[in-house]
Design an enzyme around this catalytic site. Structure first.
Site, PDB file in Angstrom:
ATOM      1  N   HIS A 152       0.882  -1.369   0.064  1.00 39.82           N
ATOM      2  CA  HIS A 152       0.097  -0.022   0.057  1.00 39.82           C
ATOM      3  C   HIS A 152       1.116   1.319   0.153  1.00 39.82           C
ATOM      4  CE1 HIS A 152      -3.372   2.503   0.795  1.00 39.82           C
ATOM      5  NE2 HIS A 152      -4.007   2.082   2.058  1.00 39.82           N
ATOM      6  N   ASP A 162       2.861   5.464  -7.012  1.00 34.27           N
ATOM      7  CA  ASP A 162       3.917   5.343  -6.217  1.00 34.27           C
ATOM      8  C   ASP A 162       5.381   5.015  -6.918  1.00 34.27           C
ATOM      9  OD1 ASP A 162       2.903   6.115  -3.838  1.00 34.27           O
ATOM     10  OD2 ASP A 162       2.096   4.107  -3.504  1.00 34.27           O
ATOM     11  N   HIS A 173      -1.962  -2.710  -9.413  1.00 34.85           N
ATOM     12  CA  HIS A 173      -3.108  -2.136  -8.603  1.00 34.85           C
ATOM     13  C   HIS A 173      -4.339  -2.819  -8.723  1.00 34.85           C
ATOM     14  CE1 HIS A 173      -5.648   0.961  -6.752  1.00 34.85           C
ATOM     15  NE2 HIS A 173      -4.566   1.307  -6.558  1.00 34.85           N
TER      16      HIS A 173
HETATM   17  N1  CMC Z   1       5.204  -7.461  -9.765  1.00 30.40           N
HETATM   18  C1  CMC Z   1       5.047  -8.675 -10.328  1.00 30.40           C
HETATM   19  N2  CMC Z   1       3.700  -9.557 -10.387  1.00 30.40           N
HETATM   20  C2  CMC Z   1       2.673  -8.761  -9.893  1.00 30.40           C
HETATM   21  C3  CMC Z   1       2.828  -7.390  -9.188  1.00 30.40           C
HETATM   22  C4  CMC Z   1       4.045  -6.975  -9.262  1.00 30.40           C
HETATM   23  N3  CMC Z   1       4.415  -5.479  -8.803  1.00 30.40           N
HETATM   24  N4  CMC Z   1       1.707  -7.080  -9.002  1.00 30.40           N
HETATM   25  C5  CMC Z   1       0.906  -8.153  -9.025  1.00 30.40           C
HETATM   26  N5  CMC Z   1       1.543  -9.297  -9.817  1.00 30.40           N
HETATM   27  C6  CMC Z   1       1.023 -10.277 -10.131  1.00 30.40           C
HETATM   28  C7  CMC Z   1       0.795 -11.340  -8.877  1.00 30.40           C
HETATM   29  O1  CMC Z   1       1.877 -12.227  -8.682  1.00 30.40           O
HETATM   30  C8  CMC Z   1      -0.348 -12.161  -9.586  1.00 30.40           C
HETATM   31  O2  CMC Z   1      -0.110 -13.098 -10.391  1.00 30.40           O
HETATM   32  P1  CMC Z   1      -0.898 -14.473 -10.458  1.00 30.40           P
HETATM   33  O3  CMC Z   1      -2.269 -14.090 -10.872  1.00 30.40           O
HETATM   34  O4  CMC Z   1      -0.020 -15.341 -11.652  1.00 30.40           O
HETATM   35  O5  CMC Z   1      -0.958 -15.274  -9.060  1.00 30.40           O
HETATM   36  C9  CMC Z   1      -1.335 -11.071 -10.449  1.00 30.40           C
HETATM   37  O6  CMC Z   1      -0.261 -10.205 -10.920  1.00 30.40           O
HETATM   38  C10 CMC Z   1      -2.315 -10.347  -9.696  1.00 30.40           C
HETATM   39  O7  CMC Z   1      -1.833  -9.855  -8.572  1.00 30.40           O
HETATM   40  P2  CMC Z   1      -2.393  -9.724  -6.934  1.00 30.40           P
HETATM   41  O8  CMC Z   1      -1.391  -9.621  -6.019  1.00 30.40           O
HETATM   42  O9  CMC Z   1      -3.623 -10.829  -7.045  1.00 30.40           O
HETATM   43  O10 CMC Z   1      -3.240  -8.466  -7.196  1.00 30.40           O
HETATM   44  P3  CMC Z   1      -3.925  -7.747  -6.010  1.00 30.40           P
HETATM   45  O11 CMC Z   1      -4.863  -6.794  -6.520  1.00 30.40           O
HETATM   46  O12 CMC Z   1      -4.213  -8.512  -5.074  1.00 30.40           O
HETATM   47  O13 CMC Z   1      -2.680  -6.505  -5.652  1.00 30.40           O
HETATM   48  C11 CMC Z   1      -0.955  -4.935  -5.541  1.00 30.40           C
HETATM   49  C12 CMC Z   1      -2.304  -5.515  -6.281  1.00 30.40           C
HETATM   50  C13 CMC Z   1      -0.702  -3.148  -5.721  1.00 30.40           C
HETATM   51  C14 CMC Z   1      -0.709  -5.188  -3.945  1.00 30.40           C
HETATM   52  C15 CMC Z   1      -0.197  -5.504  -6.214  1.00 30.40           C
HETATM   53  O14 CMC Z   1      -0.167  -5.214  -7.532  1.00 30.40           O
HETATM   54  C16 CMC Z   1       1.413  -5.154  -5.715  1.00 30.40           C
HETATM   55  O15 CMC Z   1       2.032  -5.923  -4.727  1.00 30.40           O
HETATM   56  N6  CMC Z   1       2.162  -4.218  -6.220  1.00 30.40           N
HETATM   57  C17 CMC Z   1       3.548  -3.624  -6.021  1.00 30.40           C
HETATM   58  C18 CMC Z   1       3.215  -2.918  -4.726  1.00 30.40           C
HETATM   59  C19 CMC Z   1       2.725  -1.526  -5.203  1.00 30.40           C
HETATM   60  O16 CMC Z   1       3.360  -0.786  -5.881  1.00 30.40           O
HETATM   61  N7  CMC Z   1       1.854  -0.902  -4.239  1.00 30.40           N
HETATM   62  C20 CMC Z   1       1.295   0.428  -4.321  1.00 30.40           C
HETATM   63  C21 CMC Z   1      -0.180   0.223  -4.962  1.00 30.40           C
HETATM   64  S1  CMC Z   1      -0.566   1.921  -5.418  1.00 30.40           S
HETATM   65  C22 CMC Z   1      -0.748   2.839  -3.975  1.00 30.40           C
HETATM   66  C23 CMC Z   1      -1.821   2.722  -3.076  1.00 30.40           C
HETATM   67  O17 CMC Z   1      -2.834   3.168  -3.488  1.00 30.40           O
HETATM   68  O18 CMC Z   1      -1.503   2.038  -1.982  1.00 30.40           O
END
Ligand code: CMC
Length: 431
Positions: free
Chosen positions: A266, A365, A307
């Site tokens: 986050h 971010d 995201h």
């Molecule tokens: N790098 C590599 N793979 C990723 C990433 C990433 N940054 N983000 C998602 N994935 C993959 C993940 O492994 C999953 O793959 P699979 O379907 O094969 O298991 C798929 O994409 C979907 O990811 P998820 O974790 O299920 O998606 P989510 O909606 O639960 O998570 C997220 C969203 C933002 C937590 C995630 O994309 C992430 O960890 N990003 C990096 C951290 C980041 O930049 N966070 C800031 C978010 S914006 C600021 C805010 O509003 O907080």
């Protein structure tokens, strides 16, 4: 709201009619509140398909990269508004007229100082403390100072607590920074804008001749604050609502939001992006890190990418990218190796099949850390800046929730996977 129904057939063939509710924008929601009485709960870890509340503050269309606050696009607000005007809008639902705007700013100014005794809190922390650790403690501690605004049933108390929180957050965050580097705390300057005063409290040194912060950097800080101010029912806002649902006081609720924001998935992502870029170090290492991000057995993720809601682009990232170029150009930093590395990493990731297929784009971010670094704000403070800004969204959501009685405690159920009932075994009989 229009209403129509969905039908769900239960295993005993009984049909349950579930109302479908339509908001003014966005996906319709199926109202499943009566399912619990039918002997079923729904299962949705991470709330992938759950609307947890009704809200009129912020709307996101993730497929089309749209973010609206009270109906105004984020681009419109960034170009034409200021952070304090946005705070007013989020809290009150309408843009202020000139008198309302002046009154709001002057009321905020009345609350920018913190109680002198609160300054003693800081000395209890090691100098090496993470500013977010200090923020969690100090903001929660504000409840001890403001007994006159803790009655959450009183709209005037709610208002003054909200104003105090918005006004004091930059002071508290800047004090955390000053404490970490051993410099004296800098008092707020009420003849400055919110963003300018924040930079002033971060960077002024009493012994130095007073110099006002560079207007271009003030403008960049204001944009950062606007772009992070609110974002629908994200993890920290949902946490604030959850804490508030038990009728906890507002300072405790915002402290809970700060804790939820801290994580790298986050608000902690801005700091994590910079740590990642420093770890990657050189363009030659990019392929190795892209491969790691794609490897399911490796916990490494490309920070600042992806995201939960935006599956095409993050409109905040586009606006932050503009600010990034403006600030770096102004400071003659366009050739900064870390910035060039970030641009190369973004280019490679955006062309990579894995990121394209999973719709992973740079989020706000990815750029905010680069801008904050150019503003000479240390990495450990990035999430504290985010928390300062998001306080507007937290208090707006908290006010909205308390203004929609009855207040119902957030109390989800679970899919229990533990032992069934079994007899206690005395210690001498255990094998
Ligand atoms: N790098 C590599 N793979 C990723 C990433 C990433 N940054 N983000 C998602 N994935 C993959 C993940 O492994 C999953 O793959 P699979 O379907 O094969 O298991 C798929 O994409 C979907 O990811 P998820 O974790 O299920 O998606 P989510 O909606 O639960 O998570 C997220 C969203 C933002 C937590 C995630 O994309 C992430 O960890 N990003 C990096 C951290 C980041 O930049 N966070 C800031 C978010 S914006 C600021 C805010 O509003 O907080």
């Amino acid at each position: 709201m229009q209403k129509d129904d969905a039908k769900l057939e239960l295993p005993n063939k009984e049909a349950v009619e579930l109302a479908i509710k339509h908001g003014t924008l966005g996906q319709p929601v199926i109202d499943i509140q009566q399912l619990g009485h039918q002997g079923y709960f729904t299962f949705d870890p991470g709330f992938m398909s759950t609307a947890s509340c009704k809200s009129a503050i912020t709307f996101i269309d993730g497929d089309n990269g749209i973010l609206l606050h009270r109906g105004y696009t984020i681009a419109d607000l960034v170009q034409n508004s200021s952070y304090l005007e946005l705070c007013y809008l989020l809290m009150n639902g309408e843009l202020p007229d000139q008198t309302q705007s002046d009154n709001f700013s002057s009321e905020i100014r009345q609350h920018t100082l913190v109680h002198e005794q609160l300054r003693n809190f800081y000395s209890g922390f090691p100098r090496s403390s993470h500013p977010m650790a200090i923020l969690c403690g100090v903001v929660g501690g504000l409840s001890a100072f403001y007994h006159d605004s803790l009655n959450i049933d009183n709209p005037e108390h709610r208002h003054i607590a909200a104003m105090r929180l918005i006004a004091k957050m930059p002071t508290i965050a800047a004090m955390a920074y000053k404490y970490s580097i051993g410099q004296p705390f800098v008092y707020p300057q009420n003849n400055m804008s919110y963003a300018e005063n924040f930079l002033h409290m971060l960077f002024s040194v009493p012994a130095e001749p007073e110099e006002r912060p560079d207007p271009i950097l003030v403008n960049a800080m204001d944009r950062i604050l606007i772009l992070h101010a609110d974002h629908e029912q994200n993890a920290s806002t949902s946490t604030v609502r959850t804490a508030g649902s038990s009728a906890a006081n507002p300072f405790a609720c915002i402290a809970a939001g700060i804790a939820a924001l801290w994580g790298p998935a986050h608000g902690g992502a801005n700091e994590a992006v910079l740590n990642m870029l420093e770890e990657i170090g050189s363009e030659n290492n990019i392929p190795k890190y892209i491969a790691r991000a794609k490897d399911k057995s490796d916990p490494f993720r490309l920070m600042g990418f992806g995201h939960r809601v935006y599956k095409n682009f993050d409109p905040r990232a586009k606006l932050m990218q503009e600010t990034c170029y403006e600030v770096l150009n102004h400071l003659d930093l366009l050739d900064d190796p870390l910035f060039k590395l970030a641009m190369k990493l973004e280019k490679i990731a955006l062309q990579d099949e894995y990121f394209v297929e999973k719709k992973l784009y740079p989020n706000v971010d990815f750029y905010s850390g680069i801008v904050l670094r150019a503003l000479k704000i240390p990495k450990s403070m990035y999430t504290a800046v985010f928390a300062t800004s998001r306080t507007a969204g937290w208090v707006a959501n908290w006010l909205e929730m308390l203004g929609q009685p009855p207040l119902r405690i957030t109390r989800p159920r679970q899919l229990y996977t533990g032992h069934t009932q079994r007899p206690f075994v005395p210690i001498d009989k255990r094998t």
